[in-house]
Design a protein around this motif. Structure first.
Motif, mmCIF file in Angstrom:
data_model
loop_
_atom_site.group_PDB
_atom_site.id
_atom_site.type_symbol
_atom_site.label_atom_id
_atom_site.label_comp_id
_atom_site.label_asym_id
_atom_site.label_seq_id
_atom_site.Cartn_x
_atom_site.Cartn_y
_atom_site.Cartn_z
ATOM 1 N N ARG A 239 0.921 -1.073 0.102
ATOM 2 C CA ARG A 239 -0.080 -0.015 0.148
ATOM 3 C C ARG A 239 0.925 1.265 0.034
ATOM 4 N N ASP A 242 2.851 2.806 3.425
ATOM 5 C CA ASP A 242 3.083 1.961 4.377
ATOM 6 C C ASP A 242 4.119 2.492 5.694
ATOM 7 N N ARG A 245 2.551 4.861 7.756
ATOM 8 C CA ARG A 245 1.751 4.114 8.992
ATOM 9 C C ARG A 245 2.464 3.463 10.078
ATOM 10 N N HIS A 276 -0.913 9.504 15.534
ATOM 11 C CA HIS A 276 -1.571 10.094 14.267
ATOM 12 C C HIS A 276 -2.525 8.976 13.834
ATOM 13 N N SER A 277 -3.343 9.126 12.873
ATOM 14 C CA SER A 277 -4.609 8.366 12.438
ATOM 15 C C SER A 277 -4.191 8.246 10.977
ATOM 16 N N ASP A 278 -4.911 7.085 10.318
ATOM 17 C CA ASP A 278 -4.864 6.812 9.068
ATOM 18 C C ASP A 278 -5.322 8.338 8.006
ATOM 19 N N GLU A 279 -6.059 9.229 8.554
ATOM 20 C CA GLU A 279 -6.344 10.438 7.883
ATOM 21 C C GLU A 279 -5.376 11.314 7.866
ATOM 22 N N ASP A 280 -4.262 11.301 8.549
ATOM 23 C CA ASP A 280 -3.113 12.019 8.629
ATOM 24 C C ASP A 280 -2.184 11.636 7.350
ATOM 25 N N LEU A 281 -2.438 10.395 6.768
ATOM 26 C CA LEU A 281 -1.641 10.235 5.435
ATOM 27 C C LEU A 281 -1.834 11.076 4.160
#
Length: 336
Positions: A239, A242, A245, A276-281
């Motif tokens: 992905r 990665d 993350r 951090h969260s996935d939205e931070d990507l």
């Protein structure tokens, strides 16, 4: 009047494909060696090993070993054993990496640890390391055994250093370069250096191949880290994001941090602290693009590729040499 015939486009072979063609026979022998060395009476071992090794890997490191040996004379049985051993070391580290990183994908398919579990992946990785050392011994060269034993230790040190820096939430250029020099470039360098040793090359030539492999490995990893922030899943076999993350401070993040304004600095501090969260990507990708961090990463990769090419300057010209030169540029151009 008849319509003109449509001539299908002819795909120009890239450097990897050309190198594979030039070493077709030697690579085929290496594949036989790899397959035979994965055999075991414990059925789980070949199942896990084949899942990874047969999953579309390009055999870049074995190709480098074979290319160095061929340029320096000939590819004998020791070089075939060595090429297979190099691939086994690489595969073992991938199995271990996926457990440490909790990866979901490897080479475009489900990671072995998700299918058979972490314990099986670690133990089969250990098996591949052990088999690699058996093949090293079969080269009858204490020098090669020493180089690859040292390289295996350096790779492990790089893994631990990356784990420690990730846990500490640090992002430093010097640490990053030490990590990729250990984790990636060290095996590239050993592959080319030992290939030349197998063909009884002189010391200047052996040193030239070691430098080529080291700098090629650095360029390769820099470009790979750029791809993680700018590629697509099909190209990467994993992905996008990665590394982000997993909290890894790779060069694109470091380059973005070095040019960050106050607002961006606050964001990166939060990210490096693993809060951090996935939205931070999406925010990370935006800041990396705004600061030109991908281009900075690729420029650094190209500088390393140029050093790799320069290392071969004094070696006799050949089709394989030209393919190796083109390969150095290709590892960078795959994302431009």
């Amino acid at each position: 009047m008849n319509a003109p015939a449509i001539v299908p486009a002819v795909k120009t072979p890239n450097a990897m494909e050309i190198l594979s063609q030039l070493l077709e026979g030697e690579l085929a022998q290496t594949e036989v060696e790899i397959s035979s060395q994965m055999m075991s009476n414990v059925g789980l071992i070949p199942d896990v090993a084949h899942h990874l090794v047969d999953a579309g890997g390009k055999r870049l490191r074995p190709l480098l070993t074979l290319a160095a040996a061929k340029m320096c004379g000939a590819v004998g049985k020791p070089a075939i054993k060595l090429a297979a051993a190099v691939e086994f070391i690489h595969s073992a580290t991938l199995l271990h990496d996926d457990v440490v990183d909790g990866s979901n994908l490897r080479r475009g398919q489900k990671a072995a640890n998700l299918i058979w579990g972490d314990k099986a992946s670690v133990l089969v990785g250990d098996f591949l390391f052990a088999r690699a050392f058996r093949m090293m011994v079969a080269t009858n060269s204490l020098r090669i055994l020493e180089i690859l034993a040292r390289t295996s230790s350096v790779i492990a040190e790089g893994e631990v250093l990356q784990l420690a820096s990730t846990s500490a939430g640090t992002a430093k250029r010097e640490t990053y370069f030490e990590v990729i020099s250990s984790k990636t470039a060290a095996l590239f360098a050993a592959a080319t250096e030992c290939g030349a040793i197998c063909a009884s090359a002189d010391e200047d030539t052996i040193d030239a191949f070691r430098i080529y492999g080291q700098e090629l490995g650095m360029a390769f990893q820099l470009a790979d880290d750029a791809l993680d922030y700018g590629g697509i899943t099909q190209e990467l076999g994993k992905r996008v994001g990665d590394d982000f993350r997993e909290g890894k401070a790779t060069f694109p993040l470091i380059a973005a941090l070095e040019k960050a304004d106050d607002k961006q600095n606050e964001f990166w501090k939060k990210v490096l602290a693993r809060k951090h969260s996935d939205e931070d990507l999406y925010t990370a990708l935006t800041y990396i693009k705004q600061t030109g961090a991908i281009e900075a990463t690729l420029n650094e990769a190209q500088s390393r590729a140029d050093l790799a090419k320069a290392a071969l300057d004094n070696l006799a010209d050949s089709d394989i040499k030209q393919a190796l030169i083109s390969l150095a540029d290709m590892v960078v151009s795959r994302i431009r």
